[in-house]
Enzyme design. Structure first.
Site, PDB file in Angstrom:
ATOM      1  CE  LYS A  16      -2.062  -1.225   3.772  1.00  0.00           C
ATOM      2  NZ  LYS A  16      -1.349  -2.521   3.919  1.00  0.00           N
ATOM      3  CG  ASP A  89       1.386   5.201   4.670  1.00  0.00           C
ATOM      4  OD1 ASP A  89       0.612   4.427   4.072  1.00  0.00           O
ATOM      5  OD2 ASP A  89       2.542   4.870   5.014  1.00  0.00           O
ATOM      6  CD  GLU A  90       0.711   2.136   8.314  1.00  0.00           C
ATOM      7  OE1 GLU A  90      -0.288   1.517   8.731  1.00  0.00           O
ATOM      8  OE2 GLU A  90       1.686   1.573   7.805  1.00  0.00           O
ATOM      9  CB  CYS A 146      -1.693 -17.135   1.005  1.00  0.00           C
ATOM     10  SG  CYS A 146      -1.983 -18.180   2.444  1.00  0.00           S
ATOM     11  CB  CYS A 149      -1.907 -22.127   0.196  1.00  0.00           C
ATOM     12  SG  CYS A 149      -2.828 -20.652  -0.328  1.00  0.00           S
TER      13      CYS A 149
HETATM   14 ZN    ZN Z   1      -3.654 -19.636   1.597  1.00  0.00          ZN
END
Ligand code: ZN
Length: 195
Positions: A16, A89-90, A146, A149
């Site tokens: 971001k 920001d934030e 992620c 996975c």
């Molecule tokens: Zn995942």
């Protein structure tokens, strides 16, 4: 300029601040615009007077309190009078006044860029970002990979205490505990209040 509200949101590690900095730099260099960026004074992770991304990009920023009082609001409105682009920001850390402030800046003709987390580590709405999303002209929703996975749909931020998903009622970190965060997809995310 025509007022505009752009929100850059997503979980931790989704880039971001990187996006915010990139856009501000381009507005300044190619758009010949005056840009001013604010960040919460409590955020001193990388630098006191700059917004810094994890990838090492940086842009000058002014610290403001997380609690946006009427006085702080008026200060920002007055010091951005001849500024074209205003960045935050934030933004998830700011108090309720961040909403009228962003709205007022846009009505004043500013291009407002708001970067912030949309969800906290519980997977719940973070601060007043939801209210800003409702007013946005454009929303850039970023994802991370992620950590479990490897899918590119990392939408959530998992809080880990001693390497394990934090449970409900475990907000306090005791001495010797390690606390960390990692991006996860919805499938791999363990919501603290469901574990
Ligand atoms: Zn995942």
């Amino acid at each position: 300029m025509n007022g505009y509200i752009l929100v850059i949101t997503g979980g931790m590690f989704s880039g971001k601040s990187e996006q915010l900095i990139d856009r501000c730099k381009k507005f300044e260099a190619y758009g010949k615009k005056k840009v001013k960026v604010y960040k919460p004074s409590g955020d001193k992770r990388f630098s006191e007077d700059e917004v810094v991304s994890r990838m090492g990009c940086h842009f000058p920023a002014t610290n403001i309190p997380e609690k946006i009082t009427d006085k702080v609001m008026n200060q920002i409105l007055s010091e951005t009078k001849d500024v074209d682009v205003v960045g935050f920001d934030e933004s998830q850390f700011y108090s309720k006044n961040i909403m009228p402030l962003v709205s007022e800046l846009a009505y004043n003709g500013k291009y407002v860029i708001v970067a912030g987390l949309n969800m906290d580590y519980r997977g719940k709405e973070f601060g007043y970002i939801g209210g800003i999303l409702a007013m946005a002209d454009k929303i850039i929703r970023l994802h991370s990979f992620c950590a479990i996975c490897g899918s590119e749909k990392g939408t959530h931020t998992q809080r880990l205490v001693n390497g394990k998903p934090a449970k409900k009622g475990e907000p306090i970190v005791l001495i010797g505990d390690t606390e960390s965060y990692e991006p996860r997809c919805r499938k791999c995310f363990v919501p603290p209040d469901r574990s």
